[in-house]
Design an enzyme around this catalytic site. Structure first.
Site, PDB file in Angstrom:
ATOM      1  N   ARG A 141       0.823  -1.217   0.000  1.00 57.75           N
ATOM      2  CA  ARG A 141       0.000   0.000   0.000  1.00 57.75           C
ATOM      3  C   ARG A 141       0.856   1.266   0.000  1.00 57.75           C
ATOM      4  O   ARG A 141       0.336   2.373  -0.093  1.00 57.75           O
ATOM      5  CB  ARG A 141      -0.913   0.033   1.250  1.00 57.75           C
ATOM      6  CG  ARG A 141      -1.876  -1.135   1.338  1.00 57.75           C
ATOM      7  CD  ARG A 141      -2.607  -1.120   2.659  1.00 57.75           C
ATOM      8  NE  ARG A 141      -3.647  -0.122   2.692  1.00 57.75           N
ATOM      9  CZ  ARG A 141      -4.953  -0.378   2.565  1.00 57.75           C
ATOM     10  NH1 ARG A 141      -5.371  -1.608   2.409  1.00 57.75           N
ATOM     11  NH2 ARG A 141      -5.840   0.581   2.615  1.00 57.75           N
ATOM     12  N   TYR A 144       0.722   4.303  -2.490  1.00 58.20           N
ATOM     13  CA  TYR A 144      -0.350   5.287  -2.253  1.00 58.20           C
ATOM     14  C   TYR A 144      -0.058   6.094  -0.991  1.00 58.20           C
ATOM     15  O   TYR A 144       0.013   7.325  -1.017  1.00 58.20           O
ATOM     16  CB  TYR A 144      -1.680   4.552  -2.137  1.00 58.20           C
ATOM     17  CG  TYR A 144      -2.884   5.446  -1.984  1.00 58.20           C
ATOM     18  CD1 TYR A 144      -3.348   6.222  -3.044  1.00 58.20           C
ATOM     19  CD2 TYR A 144      -3.578   5.510  -0.781  1.00 58.20           C
ATOM     20  CE1 TYR A 144      -4.479   7.032  -2.911  1.00 58.20           C
ATOM     21  CE2 TYR A 144      -4.708   6.309  -0.636  1.00 58.20           C
ATOM     22  CZ  TYR A 144      -5.147   7.070  -1.704  1.00 58.20           C
ATOM     23  OH  TYR A 144      -6.265   7.861  -1.557  1.00 58.20           O
ATOM     24  N   ASN A 173     -12.654   7.392   4.281  1.00 58.13           N
ATOM     25  CA  ASN A 173     -13.525   6.586   3.401  1.00 58.13           C
ATOM     26  C   ASN A 173     -14.778   7.324   2.951  1.00 58.13           C
ATOM     27  O   ASN A 173     -15.620   7.664   3.784  1.00 58.13           O
ATOM     28  CB  ASN A 173     -14.027   5.364   4.169  1.00 58.13           C
ATOM     29  CG  ASN A 173     -13.186   4.164   3.864  1.00 58.13           C
ATOM     30  OD1 ASN A 173     -12.379   4.199   2.942  1.00 58.13           O
ATOM     31  ND2 ASN A 173     -13.386   3.095   4.627  1.00 58.13           N
ATOM     32  N   GLN A 208     -13.796  -5.854  11.805  1.00 56.75           N
ATOM     33  CA  GLN A 208     -13.015  -4.623  11.586  1.00 56.75           C
ATOM     34  C   GLN A 208     -13.971  -3.494  11.204  1.00 56.75           C
ATOM     35  O   GLN A 208     -14.941  -3.718  10.479  1.00 56.75           O
ATOM     36  CB  GLN A 208     -11.897  -4.821  10.548  1.00 56.75           C
ATOM     37  CG  GLN A 208     -12.315  -4.964   9.108  1.00 56.75           C
ATOM     38  CD  GLN A 208     -12.679  -6.391   8.728  1.00 56.75           C
ATOM     39  OE1 GLN A 208     -13.244  -7.130   9.516  1.00 56.75           O
ATOM     40  NE2 GLN A 208     -12.386  -6.777   7.508  1.00 56.75           N
TER      41      GLN A 208
HETATM   42  N1  LIG Z   1     -12.831   7.968  -2.138  1.00 57.81           N
HETATM   43  C1  LIG Z   1     -12.227   7.980  -0.972  1.00 57.81           C
HETATM   44  O1  LIG Z   1     -12.713   7.358  -0.022  1.00 57.81           O
HETATM   45  C2  LIG Z   1     -10.955   8.776  -0.771  1.00 57.81           C
HETATM   46  C3  LIG Z   1     -10.367   8.742   0.506  1.00 57.81           C
HETATM   47  C4  LIG Z   1      -9.199   9.455   0.718  1.00 57.81           C
HETATM   48  C5  LIG Z   1      -8.658  10.218  -0.291  1.00 57.81           C
HETATM   49  N2  LIG Z   1      -9.245  10.245  -1.509  1.00 57.81           N
HETATM   50  C6  LIG Z   1      -8.591  11.044  -2.563  1.00 57.81           C
HETATM   51  O2  LIG Z   1      -9.546  11.799  -3.278  1.00 57.81           O
HETATM   52  C7  LIG Z   1      -9.135  11.890  -4.659  1.00 57.81           C
HETATM   53  C8  LIG Z   1     -10.275  11.418  -5.555  1.00 57.81           C
HETATM   54  O3  LIG Z   1     -10.586  10.055  -5.237  1.00 57.81           O
HETATM   55  P1  LIG Z   1     -11.812   9.279  -5.869  1.00 57.81           P
HETATM   56  O4  LIG Z   1     -12.354   8.384  -4.837  1.00 57.81           O
HETATM   57  O5  LIG Z   1     -12.691  10.236  -6.561  1.00 57.81           O
HETATM   58  O6  LIG Z   1     -11.049   8.327  -6.897  1.00 57.81           O
HETATM   59  P2  LIG Z   1     -11.178   8.197  -8.468  1.00 57.81           P
HETATM   60  O7  LIG Z   1     -10.231   7.126  -8.869  1.00 57.81           O
HETATM   61  O8  LIG Z   1     -12.604   8.050  -8.861  1.00 57.81           O
HETATM   62  O9  LIG Z   1     -10.689   9.615  -8.976  1.00 57.81           O
HETATM   63  C9  LIG Z   1      -9.355   9.911  -9.294  1.00 57.81           C
HETATM   64  C10 LIG Z   1      -9.347  10.632 -10.629  1.00 57.81           C
HETATM   65  O10 LIG Z   1      -8.002  10.988 -10.946  1.00 57.81           O
HETATM   66  C11 LIG Z   1      -7.751  10.640 -12.311  1.00 57.81           C
HETATM   67  N3  LIG Z   1      -6.319  10.399 -12.430  1.00 57.81           N
HETATM   68  C12 LIG Z   1      -5.581   9.375 -11.916  1.00 57.81           C
HETATM   69  N4  LIG Z   1      -4.295   9.511 -12.261  1.00 57.81           N
HETATM   70  C13 LIG Z   1      -4.211  10.659 -12.998  1.00 57.81           C
HETATM   71  C14 LIG Z   1      -3.145  11.322 -13.646  1.00 57.81           C
HETATM   72  N5  LIG Z   1      -1.888  10.849 -13.594  1.00 57.81           N
HETATM   73  N6  LIG Z   1      -3.421  12.463 -14.311  1.00 57.81           N
HETATM   74  C15 LIG Z   1      -4.687  12.955 -14.387  1.00 57.81           C
HETATM   75  N7  LIG Z   1      -5.747  12.350 -13.799  1.00 57.81           N
HETATM   76  C16 LIG Z   1      -5.495  11.214 -13.110  1.00 57.81           C
HETATM   77  C17 LIG Z   1      -8.579   9.406 -12.544  1.00 57.81           C
HETATM   78  O11 LIG Z   1      -8.825   9.124 -13.905  1.00 57.81           O
HETATM   79  C18 LIG Z   1      -9.851   9.751 -11.769  1.00 57.81           C
HETATM   80  O12 LIG Z   1     -10.748  10.472 -12.565  1.00 57.81           O
HETATM   81  C19 LIG Z   1      -7.861  11.063  -4.797  1.00 57.81           C
HETATM   82  O13 LIG Z   1      -6.747  11.915  -4.737  1.00 57.81           O
HETATM   83  C20 LIG Z   1      -7.895  10.168  -3.582  1.00 57.81           C
HETATM   84  O14 LIG Z   1      -6.604   9.793  -3.184  1.00 57.81           O
HETATM   85  C21 LIG Z   1     -10.382   9.524  -1.774  1.00 57.81           C
END
Ligand SMILES: NC(=O)c1ccc[n+]([C@@H]2O[C@H](COP(=O)([O-])OP(=O)(O)OC[C@H]3O[C@@H](n4cnc5c(N)ncnc54)[C@H](O)[C@@H]3O)[C@@H](O)[C@H]2O)c1
Length: 315
Positions: A141, A144, A173, A208
């Site tokens: 992990r 990330y 989450n 969990q």
């Molecule tokens: N969903 C959750 O529970 C959660 C929790 C913690 C953090 N986050 C953060 O929130 C953000 C959005 O997450 P999400 O759940 O919408 O995920 P998601 O995968 O749906 O969205 C991520 C987006 O980034 C785009 N992407 C990925 N790599 C890229 C790159 N190199 N260049 C341009 N675009 C790129 C993807 O195509 C996608 O549209 C992320 O940064 C994630 O780490 C989400």
């Protein structure tokens, strides 16, 4: 009217954010390489003259004049971020460098979507922002977790060294409509399994716990954070502190869908944290009393309805 850049804007969270920003009268530039996002997430915005959709990878520099940047580009679920771990690190780190460089040059305010994963498998519970975390730096992990930790460091250093106007939020989450159906995250997994009448797979014994935040609550918190005074950079936790065990979640999903799915147990994946819950005292204090409004049942009903339509529209 502000001009706002949203990286990862065609993803799950990004598409909800773009929608809210447009609805509030802003001009939005949505940047995405469509790795996990898709045009269908923002198709309803495409005819709006104040919305622009651009295919671009944040590991390469991008130049545009905007007032604010929300940096969300990064795959968020283990199946996707472990597909190409080196690319995941590059997206977090080089994406942060490119966007911070842009913010510095054009004097834009920039918000980083960080994550509760920076706390790793936490040794204190719930997790306040002051906790430094317990992350395995070499585990599967880490692409990330460490990528996001490095991005946080970059944000704070651009602020200290170059006075860049930064905001860092740690998202816990989050679930809701437009989550990727095959991303292996627990909420979408259980819902899709229940709707298809397949067995619901619980890793471990199901005791969990996780806290689940509905996407609208997150978007509200994110936008409030963006409007805080310059001196307040965060990091700040944005999440729903109500905890549920995986077993409780599975039962709720079965109840709402009326599914006949049985529950089966599989071994726990490597480095899977046993417990994670946000301490949101700082968010309540600094974001004008922000707190999650949508309870699990209501959020699940909306999400299940989305997946139900999605599955029916697929052959
Ligand atoms: N969903 C959750 O529970 C959660 C929790 C913690 C953090 N986050 C953060 O929130 C953000 C959005 O997450 P999400 O759940 O919408 O995920 P998601 O995968 O749906 O969205 C991520 C987006 O980034 C785009 N992407 C990925 N790599 C890229 C790159 N190199 N260049 C341009 N675009 C790129 C993807 O195509 C996608 O549209 C992320 O940064 C994630 O780490 C989400």
């Amino acid at each position: 009217m502000k001009r706002i850049l949203v990286t990862g804007g065609a993803g799950f969270i990004g598409s909800h954010l773009c929608e809210r920003l447009i609805n509030e009268g802003n001009e939005v530039i949505c940047l995405d390489n469509y790795f996990t996002g898709s045009k269908s997430n923002v198709v309803h915005l495409i005819n709006n003259p104040f919305f622009e959709l651009i295919r671009h990878d944040v590991t390469h520099p991008y130049f545009v004049e905007v007032d604010e940047i929300y940096n969300l580009a990064c795959p968020a679920s283990p199946v996707h971020y472990q597909f190409n771990p080196i690319k995941t690190i590059k997206t977090s780190v080089m994406g942060a460098i490119n966007m911070l460089g842009l913010a510095k040059r054009i004097k834009a305010r920039i918000l980083q979507a960080s994550t509760s994963e920076v706390y790793g498998d936490p040794l204190i519970h719930p997790q306040p922002e002051a906790y430094w975390g317990n992350v395995n730096p070499i585990g599967i992990r880490s692409c990330y977790d460490e990528g996001k930790r490095c991005a946080e460091s970059l944000f704070l250093n651009y602020h200290r060294q170059n006075s860049v106007d930064i905001k860092v939020i740690r998202i816990f989450n989050t679930y809701g409509p437009r989550m990727h159906p095959n991303d292996g995250r627990v909420v979408s997994n259980f819902i899709v399994q229940a709707l298809k009448g397949q067995p619901i797979t619980i890793f471990g014994d199901g005791s969990q716990t996780r806290s689940f935040q509905y996407v609208d609550d997150l978007v509200e918190g994110m936008m409030r954070m963006m409007q805080t005074p310059k001196a307040f950079t965060g990091p700040i936790n944005i999440g729903n502190p109500n905890e549920f065990s995986m077993m409780e979640l599975a039962r709720e999903v079965i109840d709402i869908t009326g599914s006949r799915s049985e529950i089966i147990h599989l071994p726990l994946p490597e480095d899977d944290p046993t417990q994670r819950q946000p301490d949101i005292a700082l968010a309540k204090e600094r974001l004008n009393g922000w707190e999650p409004k949508v309870q699990l049942r209501e959020g699940l009903e909306k999400t299940i309805s989305y997946f139900d339509n999605l599955l029916k529209s697929q052959p």
